[in-house]
Design a protein around this motif. Structure first.
Motif, PDB file in Angstrom:
ATOM      1  N   ARG A   4       0.844  -1.215   0.000  1.00  0.00           N
ATOM      2  CA  ARG A   4       0.000   0.000   0.000  1.00  0.00           C
ATOM      3  C   ARG A   4       0.871   1.255   0.000  1.00  0.00           C
ATOM      4  O   ARG A   4       0.601   2.209  -0.730  1.00  0.00           O
ATOM      5  N   GLY A   5       1.926   1.240   0.778  1.00  0.00           N
ATOM      6  CA  GLY A   5       2.838   2.381   0.826  1.00  0.00           C
ATOM      7  C   GLY A   5       3.520   2.621  -0.518  1.00  0.00           C
ATOM      8  O   GLY A   5       3.675   3.763  -0.958  1.00  0.00           O
ATOM      9  N   VAL A   6       3.901   1.552  -1.179  1.00  0.00           N
ATOM     10  CA  VAL A   6       4.551   1.659  -2.489  1.00  0.00           C
ATOM     11  C   VAL A   6       3.561   2.215  -3.517  1.00  0.00           C
ATOM     12  O   VAL A   6       3.898   3.089  -4.312  1.00  0.00           O
ATOM     13  N   VAL A   7       2.338   1.717  -3.489  1.00  0.00           N
ATOM     14  CA  VAL A   7       1.311   2.190  -4.424  1.00  0.00           C
ATOM     15  C   VAL A   7       1.051   3.676  -4.211  1.00  0.00           C
ATOM     16  O   VAL A   7       0.977   4.455  -5.168  1.00  0.00           O
ATOM     17  N   LEU A   8       0.910   4.087  -2.957  1.00  0.00           N
ATOM     18  CA  LEU A   8       0.676   5.502  -2.658  1.00  0.00           C
ATOM     19  C   LEU A   8       1.855   6.361  -3.104  1.00  0.00           C
ATOM     20  O   LEU A   8       1.672   7.457  -3.658  1.00  0.00           O
ATOM     21  N   ARG A   9       3.064   5.894  -2.875  1.00  0.00           N
ATOM     22  CA  ARG A   9       4.255   6.636  -3.302  1.00  0.00           C
ATOM     23  C   ARG A   9       4.276   6.775  -4.819  1.00  0.00           C
ATOM     24  O   ARG A   9       4.545   7.848  -5.362  1.00  0.00           O
ATOM     25  N   ASP A  10       3.968   5.676  -5.543  1.00  0.00           N
ATOM     26  CA  ASP A  10       3.961   5.716  -7.005  1.00  0.00           C
ATOM     27  C   ASP A  10       2.905   6.684  -7.530  1.00  0.00           C
ATOM     28  O   ASP A  10       3.136   7.421  -8.486  1.00  0.00           O
ATOM     29  N   ARG A  11       1.737   6.686  -6.913  1.00  0.00           N
ATOM     30  CA  ARG A  11       0.682   7.616  -7.340  1.00  0.00           C
ATOM     31  C   ARG A  11       1.115   9.063  -7.120  1.00  0.00           C
ATOM     32  O   ARG A  11       0.870   9.928  -7.955  1.00  0.00           O
ATOM     33  N   ASP A  12       1.740   9.334  -5.986  1.00  0.00           N
ATOM     34  CA  ASP A  12       2.231  10.680  -5.704  1.00  0.00           C
ATOM     35  C   ASP A  12       3.294  11.082  -6.728  1.00  0.00           C
ATOM     36  O   ASP A  12       3.283  12.205  -7.235  1.00  0.00           O
ATOM     37  N   THR A  13       4.191  10.166  -7.050  1.00  0.00           N
ATOM     38  CA  THR A  13       5.219  10.430  -8.059  1.00  0.00           C
ATOM     39  C   THR A  13       4.582  10.710  -9.415  1.00  0.00           C
ATOM     40  O   THR A  13       4.994  11.635 -10.126  1.00  0.00           O
ATOM     41  N   ASP A  14       3.564   9.931  -9.776  1.00  0.00           N
ATOM     42  CA  ASP A  14       2.855  10.147 -11.042  1.00  0.00           C
ATOM     43  C   ASP A  14       2.263  11.553 -11.105  1.00  0.00           C
ATOM     44  O   ASP A  14       2.355  12.233 -12.136  1.00  0.00           O
ATOM     45  N   VAL A  15       1.645  12.000 -10.014  1.00  0.00           N
ATOM     46  CA  VAL A  15       1.029  13.329  -9.967  1.00  0.00           C
ATOM     47  C   VAL A  15       2.097  14.404 -10.152  1.00  0.00           C
ATOM     48  O   VAL A  15       1.908  15.358 -10.922  1.00  0.00           O
ATOM     49  N   GLN A  16       3.218  14.246  -9.469  1.00  0.00           N
ATOM     50  CA  GLN A  16       4.289  15.240  -9.581  1.00  0.00           C
ATOM     51  C   GLN A  16       4.871  15.281 -10.992  1.00  0.00           C
ATOM     52  O   GLN A  16       5.122  16.366 -11.541  1.00  0.00           O
ATOM     53  N   LEU A  17       5.092  14.120 -11.590  1.00  0.00           N
ATOM     54  CA  LEU A  17       5.640  14.076 -12.944  1.00  0.00           C
ATOM     55  C   LEU A  17       4.646  14.632 -13.952  1.00  0.00           C
ATOM     56  O   LEU A  17       5.022  15.347 -14.886  1.00  0.00           O
ATOM     57  N   ASP A  18       3.370  14.327 -13.779  1.00  0.00           N
ATOM     58  CA  ASP A  18       2.335  14.841 -14.666  1.00  0.00           C
ATOM     59  C   ASP A  18       2.289  16.374 -14.587  1.00  0.00           C
ATOM     60  O   ASP A  18       2.152  17.055 -15.607  1.00  0.00           O
ATOM     61  N   ALA A  19       2.438  16.901 -13.393  1.00  0.00           N
ATOM     62  CA  ALA A  19       2.441  18.352 -13.217  1.00  0.00           C
ATOM     63  C   ALA A  19       3.626  18.997 -13.934  1.00  0.00           C
ATOM     64  O   ALA A  19       3.552  20.147 -14.355  1.00  0.00           O
ATOM     65  N   ALA A  20       4.706  18.246 -14.101  1.00  0.00           N
ATOM     66  CA  ALA A  20       5.888  18.736 -14.819  1.00  0.00           C
ATOM     67  C   ALA A  20       5.820  18.394 -16.307  1.00  0.00           C
ATOM     68  O   ALA A  20       6.812  18.532 -17.014  1.00  0.00           O
ATOM     69  N   ASP A  21       4.650  17.942 -16.769  1.00  0.00           N
ATOM     70  CA  ASP A  21       4.398  17.579 -18.168  1.00  0.00           C
ATOM     71  C   ASP A  21       5.216  16.370 -18.626  1.00  0.00           C
ATOM     72  O   ASP A  21       5.628  16.281 -19.773  1.00  0.00           O
ATOM     73  N   TRP A  22       5.466  15.466 -17.707  1.00  0.00           N
ATOM     74  CA  TRP A  22       6.106  14.197 -18.043  1.00  0.00           C
ATOM     75  C   TRP A  22       5.016  13.150 -18.197  1.00  0.00           C
ATOM     76  O   TRP A  22       3.957  13.236 -17.573  1.00  0.00           O
ATOM     77  N   ARG A  23       5.286  12.152 -18.991  1.00  0.00           N
ATOM     78  CA  ARG A  23       4.364  11.029 -19.172  1.00  0.00           C
ATOM     79  C   ARG A  23       4.984   9.795 -18.529  1.00  0.00           C
ATOM     80  O   ARG A  23       6.103   9.413 -18.862  1.00  0.00           O
ATOM     81  N   VAL A  24       4.284   9.192 -17.600  1.00  0.00           N
ATOM     82  CA  VAL A  24       4.784   7.999 -16.913  1.00  0.00           C
ATOM     83  C   VAL A  24       4.393   6.768 -17.722  1.00  0.00           C
ATOM     84  O   VAL A  24       3.228   6.582 -18.067  1.00  0.00           O
ATOM     85  N   ILE A  25       5.376   5.949 -18.031  1.00  0.00           N
ATOM     86  CA  ILE A  25       5.145   4.693 -18.736  1.00  0.00           C
ATOM     87  C   ILE A  25       5.822   3.601 -17.919  1.00  0.00           C
ATOM     88  O   ILE A  25       7.037   3.621 -17.733  1.00  0.00           O
ATOM     89  N   ARG A  26       5.030   2.685 -17.430  1.00  0.00           N
ATOM     90  CA  ARG A  26       5.601   1.588 -16.644  1.00  0.00           C
ATOM     91  C   ARG A  26       5.734   0.350 -17.519  1.00  0.00           C
ATOM     92  O   ARG A  26       4.785  -0.047 -18.178  1.00  0.00           O
ATOM     93  N   VAL A  27       6.918  -0.222 -17.490  1.00  0.00           N
ATOM     94  CA  VAL A  27       7.175  -1.480 -18.190  1.00  0.00           C
ATOM     95  C   VAL A  27       7.594  -2.480 -17.127  1.00  0.00           C
ATOM     96  O   VAL A  27       8.590  -2.283 -16.436  1.00  0.00           O
TER      97      VAL A  27
END
Length: 62
Positions: A4-27
């Motif tokens: 759960r902690g990892v998922v929450l951290r990843d979601r927070d990272t996604d929000v921050q990267l999206d705000a910087a106009d980055w696109r998150v692609i997980r492989v």
């Protein structure tokens, strides 16, 4: 729960990267590398005006 902690951290990272106009692609390690490359290539084409070179293995079919 650790997951759960990892998922929450990843979601927070996604929000921050999206705000910087980055696109998150997980492989994921279990994904076929060619399929992942095709997916990334399609996403790049969606975000650019000019076509990018296809992945080296690309056969022209998607």
């Amino acid at each position: 729960m650790k997951l759960r902690g990892v998922v929450l951290r990843d979601r927070d990272t996604d929000v921050q990267l999206d705000a910087a106009d980055w696109r998150v692609i997980r492989v994921w390690e279990h994904e076929d590398p060619n399929d992942a490359a095709d997916r990334i290539h399609r996403l790049v084409l969606e975000r650019t005006d000019s076509p990018a070179s296809p992945p080296p293995h690309w056969s022209g079919t998607t």
